[in-house]
Design a protein around this motif. Structure first.
Motif, PDB file in Angstrom:
ATOM      1  N   ASP A  47       0.834  -1.189   0.000  1.00 22.27           N
ATOM      2  CA  ASP A  47       0.000   0.000   0.000  1.00 22.27           C
ATOM      3  C   ASP A  47       0.873   1.245   0.000  1.00 22.27           C
ATOM      4  N   PHE A  48       0.481   2.259  -0.773  1.00 23.06           N
ATOM      5  CA  PHE A  48       1.131   3.561  -0.723  1.00 23.06           C
ATOM      6  C   PHE A  48       0.647   4.298   0.514  1.00 23.06           C
ATOM      7  N   VAL A  49       1.570   4.902   1.257  1.00 24.45           N
ATOM      8  CA  VAL A  49       1.225   5.653   2.464  1.00 24.45           C
ATOM      9  C   VAL A  49       1.301   7.144   2.142  1.00 24.45           C
ATOM     10  N   PRO A  50       0.170   7.849   2.148  1.00 22.25           N
ATOM     11  CA  PRO A  50       0.176   9.279   1.822  1.00 22.25           C
ATOM     12  C   PRO A  50       0.770  10.108   2.956  1.00 22.25           C
ATOM     13  N   GLY A  51       1.281  11.275   2.608  1.00 21.56           N
ATOM     14  CA  GLY A  51       1.843  12.174   3.598  1.00 21.56           C
ATOM     15  C   GLY A  51       3.150  12.765   3.113  1.00 21.56           C
ATOM     16  N   VAL A  52       3.907  13.332   4.039  1.00 15.07           N
ATOM     17  CA  VAL A  52       5.205  13.930   3.710  1.00 15.07           C
ATOM     18  C   VAL A  52       6.282  13.208   4.503  1.00 15.07           C
ATOM     19  N   LEU A  53       7.481  13.159   3.944  1.00 13.51           N
ATOM     20  CA  LEU A  53       8.598  12.541   4.649  1.00 13.51           C
ATOM     21  C   LEU A  53       9.105  13.479   5.742  1.00 13.51           C
ATOM     22  N   ALA A  54       9.399  12.912   6.907  1.00 22.08           N
ATOM     23  CA  ALA A  54       9.900  13.712   8.014  1.00 22.08           C
ATOM     24  C   ALA A  54      11.210  14.408   7.641  1.00 22.08           C
ATOM     25  N   MET A  55      11.984  13.815   6.741  1.00 23.32           N
ATOM     26  CA  MET A  55      13.258  14.421   6.360  1.00 23.32           C
ATOM     27  C   MET A  55      13.076  15.762   5.656  1.00 23.32           C
ATOM     28  N   ASP A  56      11.883  15.999   5.115  1.00 21.49           N
ATOM     29  CA  ASP A  56      11.629  17.276   4.449  1.00 21.49           C
ATOM     30  C   ASP A  56      11.597  18.433   5.440  1.00 21.49           C
ATOM     31  N   ASP A  57      11.469  18.115   6.732  1.00 19.10           N
ATOM     32  CA  ASP A  57      11.424  19.140   7.766  1.00 19.10           C
ATOM     33  C   ASP A  57      12.470  18.864   8.841  1.00 19.10           C
ATOM     34  N   ALA A  58      13.559  18.203   8.458  1.00 16.85           N
ATOM     35  CA  ALA A  58      14.606  17.874   9.429  1.00 16.85           C
ATOM     36  C   ALA A  58      15.439  19.123   9.759  1.00 16.85           C
ATOM     37  N   PRO A  59      15.933  19.255  10.992  1.00 18.01           N
ATOM     38  CA  PRO A  59      15.720  18.330  12.104  1.00 18.01           C
ATOM     39  C   PRO A  59      14.284  18.364  12.613  1.00 18.01           C
ATOM     40  N   VAL A  60      13.783  17.221  13.007  1.00 20.74           N
ATOM     41  CA  VAL A  60      12.388  17.077  13.392  1.00 20.74           C
ATOM     42  C   VAL A  60      12.135  17.764  14.727  1.00 20.74           C
ATOM     43  N   ASP A  61      10.944  18.392  14.859  1.00 24.57           N
ATOM     44  CA  ASP A  61      10.579  19.072  16.100  1.00 24.57           C
ATOM     45  C   ASP A  61      10.580  18.096  17.277  1.00 24.57           C
ATOM     46  N   VAL A  62      10.876  18.637  18.442  1.00 22.39           N
ATOM     47  CA  VAL A  62      10.978  17.821  19.649  1.00 22.39           C
ATOM     48  C   VAL A  62       9.692  17.041  19.914  1.00 22.39           C
ATOM     49  N   GLU A  63       8.533  17.689  19.711  1.00 25.12           N
ATOM     50  CA  GLU A  63       7.258  17.019  19.981  1.00 25.12           C
ATOM     51  C   GLU A  63       7.069  15.802  19.076  1.00 25.12           C
ATOM     52  N   VAL A  64       7.482  15.930  17.827  1.00 23.50           N
ATOM     53  CA  VAL A  64       7.368  14.818  16.890  1.00 23.50           C
ATOM     54  C   VAL A  64       8.361  13.724  17.266  1.00 23.50           C
ATOM     55  N   VAL A  65       9.553  14.119  17.683  1.00 21.89           N
ATOM     56  CA  VAL A  65      10.561  13.137  18.080  1.00 21.89           C
ATOM     57  C   VAL A  65      10.057  12.300  19.249  1.00 21.89           C
ATOM     58  N   GLN A  66       9.370  12.923  20.194  1.00 19.59           N
ATOM     59  CA  GLN A  66       8.837  12.161  21.322  1.00 19.59           C
ATOM     60  C   GLN A  66       7.782  11.170  20.841  1.00 19.59           C
ATOM     61  N   ALA A  67       6.946  11.588  19.895  1.00 17.32           N
ATOM     62  CA  ALA A  67       5.951  10.671  19.335  1.00 17.32           C
ATOM     63  C   ALA A  67       6.631   9.531  18.579  1.00 17.32           C
ATOM     64  N   VAL A  68       7.737   9.828  17.917  1.00 15.93           N
ATOM     65  CA  VAL A  68       8.509   8.784  17.230  1.00 15.93           C
ATOM     66  C   VAL A  68       9.030   7.772  18.244  1.00 15.93           C
ATOM     67  N   GLY A  69       9.526   8.264  19.370  1.00 18.64           N
ATOM     68  CA  GLY A  69      10.002   7.352  20.402  1.00 18.64           C
ATOM     69  C   GLY A  69       8.925   6.392  20.861  1.00 18.64           C
ATOM     70  N   ALA A  70       7.703   6.913  21.028  1.00 20.08           N
ATOM     71  CA  ALA A  70       6.591   6.048  21.427  1.00 20.08           C
ATOM     72  C   ALA A  70       6.262   5.036  20.336  1.00 20.08           C
ATOM     73  N   LEU A  71       6.348   5.462  19.078  1.00 21.06           N
ATOM     74  CA  LEU A  71       6.078   4.559  17.963  1.00 21.06           C
ATOM     75  C   LEU A  71       7.126   3.451  17.896  1.00 21.06           C
ATOM     76  N   VAL A  72       8.385   3.806  18.048  1.00 19.31           N
ATOM     77  CA  VAL A  72       9.449   2.797  18.017  1.00 19.31           C
ATOM     78  C   VAL A  72       9.245   1.790  19.146  1.00 19.31           C
ATOM     79  N   ARG A  73       8.864   2.286  20.323  1.00 14.13           N
ATOM     80  CA  ARG A  73       8.607   1.372  21.438  1.00 14.13           C
ATOM     81  C   ARG A  73       7.468   0.402  21.102  1.00 14.13           C
ATOM     82  N   SER A  74       6.423   0.910  20.480  1.00 14.94           N
ATOM     83  CA  SER A  74       5.292   0.043  20.138  1.00 14.94           C
ATOM     84  C   SER A  74       5.703  -1.012  19.108  1.00 14.94           C
ATOM     85  N   ILE A  75       6.567  -0.636  18.171  1.00 13.66           N
ATOM     86  CA  ILE A  75       7.055  -1.599  17.180  1.00 13.66           C
ATOM     87  C   ILE A  75       7.898  -2.677  17.855  1.00 13.66           C
TER      88      ILE A  75
END
Length: 236
Positions: A47-75
């Motif tokens: 499946d194609f996943v719509p949206g934008v790549l986080a690298m387009d706005d790197a370095p990523v905002d702190v709030e997004v980085v914290q959400a990424v940490g939670a996502l990695v933990r869930s994985i």
């Protein structure tokens, strides 16, 4: 390549394992691209996943980085207990691998669509460890690169680990693992250049080799900053 609402990718020697891993993660509630087997040309269909790549706005905002940490933990938590097939080779092997992992958790592989965060490009998935997988995510999402401000990178590193709910043992091991992970990336590129292994051999001479060597040195030089950043900020 994208074809309508799907993405077609080469079917690799490890793709059968990767497809099984993705399906297992989806069954355990993780939002990853749904695989649909081979197309008429033998390519993997996802499946194609719509949206934008986080690298387009790197370095990523702190709030997004914290959400990424939670996502990695869930994985990682969803991957716990999944069988690890024999003979599943990965580019940068971890010592004593005990967990299936993405192995390339970085802004160039994260799609953002509003509040939805989805990691794509699972081709490099395979046996690893929480520490080794998280070390690369910490470098990439912390933006621990030579051109970065160390204090800003340290704040992102803290956010990632807080989102992950990392325990003291994982936190204390991370700074050294980040140096080792960056150095391993440089060594892979250098060996690939010497042996003609593509595409990593070409990446080495296109600037990626010096980049990862400088990154390993930068992370090592700022060990005190990372030591403060990984210290627990709340009970875990």
């Amino acid at each position: 390549m994208r074809v309508g609402n799907t993405v077609r990718k080469p079917w690799l020697a490890t793709t059968e394992h990767t497809v099984a891993y993705l399906r297992a993660l989806r069954q355990r509630g993780i939002d990853v691209p749904e695989p649909h087997g081979r197309d008429e040309q033998g390519r993997l269909t996802l499946d194609f996943v719509p949206g934008v790549l986080a690298m387009d706005d790197a370095p990523v905002d702190v709030e997004v980085v914290q959400a990424v940490g939670a996502l990695v933990r869930s994985i990682h938590d969803a991957s716990a207990g999944l069988p690890i097939p024999d003979g599943w080779d990965v580019l940068l092997p971890a010592e004593q691998p005990d967990l299936l992992c993405h192995n390339d958790l970085a802004p160039w592989n994260l799609v953002i669509d509003g509040d939805r965060l989805v990691f794509i490009d699972w081709d490099g998935a395979g046996p690893s460890t929480r520490l080794w997988d998280l070390a690369y995510a910490a470098i990439a999402f912390g933006h621990l690169f030579p051109d970065a401000d160390a204090q800003a990178s340290a704040a992102r590193l803290t956010a990632l680990l807080d989102g992950y709910r990392a325990d003291p043992a994982l936190r204390s091991a991370l700074p050294a693992a980040m140096v080792q992970r960056a150095a391993a990336m440089h060594d892979l590129l250098k060996r690939s250049h010497e042996t003609g292994r593509e595409p990593w051999g070409s990446l080495y001479v296109d600037g990626h080799g010096p980049h990862w060597l400088a990154t390993a040195e930068y992370i090592d030089q700022h060990a005190r900053d990372w030591g403060r950043a990984v210290a627990p900020t709340s009970p875990h």
